[in-house]
Design a protein around this motif. Structure first.
Motif, PDB file in Angstrom:
ATOM      1  N   ASP A  58      -0.009  20.519   6.058  1.00  0.00           N
ATOM      2  CA  ASP A  58      -1.432  20.363   6.369  1.00  0.00           C
ATOM      3  C   ASP A  58      -1.989  18.990   5.996  1.00  0.00           C
ATOM      4  N   HIS A  59      -1.212  18.210   5.268  1.00  0.00           N
ATOM      5  CA  HIS A  59      -1.742  16.930   4.766  1.00  0.00           C
ATOM      6  C   HIS A  59      -0.776  15.777   5.048  1.00  0.00           C
ATOM      7  N   ARG A  60      -0.325  15.696   6.278  1.00  0.00           N
ATOM      8  CA  ARG A  60       0.593  14.614   6.657  1.00  0.00           C
ATOM      9  C   ARG A  60      -0.030  13.243   6.426  1.00  0.00           C
ATOM     10  N   ASP A  61      -1.351  13.169   6.481  1.00  0.00           N
ATOM     11  CA  ASP A  61      -2.020  11.882   6.286  1.00  0.00           C
ATOM     12  C   ASP A  61      -1.845  11.355   4.868  1.00  0.00           C
ATOM     13  N   LEU A  62      -1.453  12.240   3.938  1.00  0.00           N
ATOM     14  CA  LEU A  62      -1.287  11.828   2.546  1.00  0.00           C
ATOM     15  C   LEU A  62       0.173  11.521   2.199  1.00  0.00           C
ATOM     16  N   TRP A  63       1.062  11.689   3.144  1.00  0.00           N
ATOM     17  CA  TRP A  63       2.485  11.472   2.853  1.00  0.00           C
ATOM     18  C   TRP A  63       2.762  10.010   2.502  1.00  0.00           C
ATOM     19  N   ARG A  64       3.483   9.816   1.418  1.00  0.00           N
ATOM     20  CA  ARG A  64       4.001   8.501   1.060  1.00  0.00           C
ATOM     21  C   ARG A  64       5.477   8.662   0.717  1.00  0.00           C
ATOM     22  N   PRO A  65       6.329   8.742   1.744  1.00  0.00           N
ATOM     23  CA  PRO A  65       7.760   8.918   1.493  1.00  0.00           C
ATOM     24  C   PRO A  65       8.365   7.677   0.834  1.00  0.00           C
ATOM     25  N   VAL A  66       9.289   7.902  -0.065  1.00  0.00           N
ATOM     26  CA  VAL A  66       9.987   6.823  -0.749  1.00  0.00           C
ATOM     27  C   VAL A  66      11.423   6.802  -0.243  1.00  0.00           C
ATOM     28  N   ALA A  67      11.826   5.708   0.361  1.00  0.00           N
ATOM     29  CA  ALA A  67      13.182   5.609   0.905  1.00  0.00           C
ATOM     30  C   ALA A  67      14.202   5.890  -0.197  1.00  0.00           C
ATOM     31  N   CYS A  68      15.140   6.780   0.087  1.00  0.00           N
ATOM     32  CA  CYS A  68      16.078   7.219  -0.941  1.00  0.00           C
ATOM     33  C   CYS A  68      17.434   7.504  -0.314  1.00  0.00           C
ATOM     34  N   ARG A 100      13.114  15.235   4.037  1.00  0.00           N
ATOM     35  CA  ARG A 100      12.333  15.211   2.809  1.00  0.00           C
ATOM     36  C   ARG A 100      13.148  15.831   1.682  1.00  0.00           C
ATOM     37  N   GLY A 101      13.110  15.194   0.511  1.00  0.00           N
ATOM     38  CA  GLY A 101      13.852  15.705  -0.632  1.00  0.00           C
ATOM     39  C   GLY A 101      12.933  16.094  -1.770  1.00  0.00           C
ATOM     40  N   HIS A 102      13.513  16.230  -2.936  1.00  0.00           N
ATOM     41  CA  HIS A 102      12.807  16.606  -4.159  1.00  0.00           C
ATOM     42  C   HIS A 102      13.253  15.676  -5.289  1.00  0.00           C
ATOM     43  N   PRO A 103      12.426  15.561  -6.312  1.00  0.00           N
ATOM     44  CA  PRO A 103      11.140  16.220  -6.572  1.00  0.00           C
ATOM     45  C   PRO A 103      10.023  15.670  -5.671  1.00  0.00           C
ATOM     46  N   ASP A 156      -3.519   9.133  -4.752  1.00  0.00           N
ATOM     47  CA  ASP A 156      -4.099  10.199  -3.931  1.00  0.00           C
ATOM     48  C   ASP A 156      -3.097  10.725  -2.906  1.00  0.00           C
ATOM     49  N   ALA A 157      -1.837  10.321  -3.049  1.00  0.00           N
ATOM     50  CA  ALA A 157      -0.836  10.631  -2.043  1.00  0.00           C
ATOM     51  C   ALA A 157       0.118  11.736  -2.493  1.00  0.00           C
ATOM     52  N   ILE A 158       0.841  12.291  -1.496  1.00  0.00           N
ATOM     53  CA  ILE A 158       1.965  13.188  -1.750  1.00  0.00           C
ATOM     54  C   ILE A 158       3.215  12.323  -1.675  1.00  0.00           C
ATOM     55  N   VAL A 159       3.910  12.209  -2.787  1.00  0.00           N
ATOM     56  CA  VAL A 159       5.055  11.291  -2.882  1.00  0.00           C
ATOM     57  C   VAL A 159       6.350  12.098  -2.980  1.00  0.00           C
ATOM     58  N   PHE A 160       7.331  11.726  -2.176  1.00  0.00           N
ATOM     59  CA  PHE A 160       8.614  12.428  -2.186  1.00  0.00           C
ATOM     60  C   PHE A 160       9.713  11.492  -1.686  1.00  0.00           C
ATOM     61  N   PRO A 161      10.964  11.773  -2.051  1.00  0.00           N
ATOM     62  CA  PRO A 161      12.071  10.964  -1.535  1.00  0.00           C
ATOM     63  C   PRO A 161      12.354  11.325  -0.082  1.00  0.00           C
ATOM     64  N   ALA A 162      12.718  10.343   0.712  1.00  0.00           N
ATOM     65  CA  ALA A 162      13.047  10.569   2.119  1.00  0.00           C
ATOM     66  C   ALA A 162      14.364   9.876   2.434  1.00  0.00           C
ATOM     67  N   SER A 163      15.248  10.604   3.093  1.00  0.00           N
ATOM     68  CA  SER A 163      16.556  10.060   3.429  1.00  0.00           C
ATOM     69  C   SER A 163      16.449   9.105   4.611  1.00  0.00           C
ATOM     70  N   ASP A 188      11.555   8.245 -11.977  1.00  0.00           N
ATOM     71  CA  ASP A 188      10.733   7.080 -12.320  1.00  0.00           C
ATOM     72  C   ASP A 188      10.357   6.274 -11.078  1.00  0.00           C
ATOM     73  N   THR A 189      11.242   6.226 -10.090  1.00  0.00           N
ATOM     74  CA  THR A 189      10.920   5.544  -8.829  1.00  0.00           C
ATOM     75  C   THR A 189       9.767   6.250  -8.128  1.00  0.00           C
ATOM     76  N   LEU A 190       9.797   7.582  -8.119  1.00  0.00           N
ATOM     77  CA  LEU A 190       8.714   8.350  -7.500  1.00  0.00           C
ATOM     78  C   LEU A 190       7.411   8.173  -8.280  1.00  0.00           C
ATOM     79  N   VAL A 191       7.515   8.178  -9.603  1.00  0.00           N
ATOM     80  CA  VAL A 191       6.325   7.990 -10.439  1.00  0.00           C
ATOM     81  C   VAL A 191       5.690   6.631 -10.154  1.00  0.00           C
ATOM     82  N   SER A 192       6.511   5.601 -10.054  1.00  0.00           N
ATOM     83  CA  SER A 192       5.980   4.256  -9.778  1.00  0.00           C
ATOM     84  C   SER A 192       5.260   4.219  -8.437  1.00  0.00           C
ATOM     85  N   ALA A 193       5.818   4.910  -7.438  1.00  0.00           N
ATOM     86  CA  ALA A 193       5.164   4.955  -6.125  1.00  0.00           C
ATOM     87  C   ALA A 193       3.844   5.704  -6.201  1.00  0.00           C
TER      88      ALA A 193
END
Length: 203
Positions: free
Chosen positions: A165-175, A136-139, A124-131, A113-118
């Motif tokens: 190939d799409h680092r410009d779209l990264w939106r890591p979520v602190a996790c 980079r983590g999952h989902p 338009d972003a690639i959203v993932f948890p980041a330590s 749900d935290t990732l969904v909210s982000a």
């Protein structure tokens, strides 16, 4: 916003000694069902569990719930084939796709749900948890704009090349939730996961 999910569960579990890892039980619940249940209790809409063909053990271990089963007859050709099988079967009007791995039993509905909210803020972003140390983590949640690119991946790397190939779209979520970074490949991994002093353990 409409979000679908694909759970990749068609691997052969070749490194897990004397058994199939997704059938292994943790607190009386199979690994694959734990992951399915975490997604089912989240804000995700359509959920697809991709399993291998000609072997219904994983589907039976997942049981019934708010998910659909899709068999992948090409699973031996790598993780990418399961990703494509899932993409072919999701709601075509989905705005994004969450991809989860069935061998990560520590992921929680709260994390999802935290990732969904982000993603709702950055559709338009690639959203993932980041330590804290940058792993980079999952989902991972993919925007609709990259569905076509995901359909072209091959081999066992999943969408790794598309991410690169799409680092410009990264939106890591602190996790700091270790469940986002712990996958189970061997019986030793499972033993570590279920040890009482491990923070990855989920009941």
């Amino acid at each position: 916003m409409k979000l679908a999910a694909v759970i990749l569960a068609a691997g052969r579990s070749s490194r897990f000694e004397n058994g199939h890892k997704l059938l292994a039980e943790i607190d009386g619940v199979s690994m694959v069902r734990r992951v399915c249940s975490a997604l089912a209790q989240s804000k995700i809409g359509d959920i697809i569990l991709v399993t291998g063909a000609n072997d219904d053990r994983v589907a039976k271990a997942a049981g019934h719930g708010r998910w659909r089963i899709v068999e992948n007859p090409d699973a031996r050709d790598g993780l990418s084939t399961s990703l494509r099988a899932g993409l072919r079967n999701i709601d075509p009007t989905s705005d994004g796709l969450l991809v989860a791995l069935a061998d990560m039993p520590g992921i929680s509905s709260a994390l999802i749900d935290t990732l969904v909210s982000a993603f709702e803020i950055n559709p338009d972003a690639i959203v993932f948890p980041a330590s804290p140390d940058g792993r980079r983590g999952h989902p991972i949640i993919w925007p609709r704009s990259l569905f076509a690119a995901l359909q072209t991946v091959s081999g066992d790397s999943g969408g790794r090349s598309v991410v690169a190939d799409h680092r410009d779209l990264w939106r890591p979520v602190a996790c700091d939730d270790p469940g986002a970074f712990a996958d189970i490949d061997t019986r030793a991994d499972l033993a570590t996961f279920i040890a009482p002093d491990q923070p990855t353990r989920r009941k």
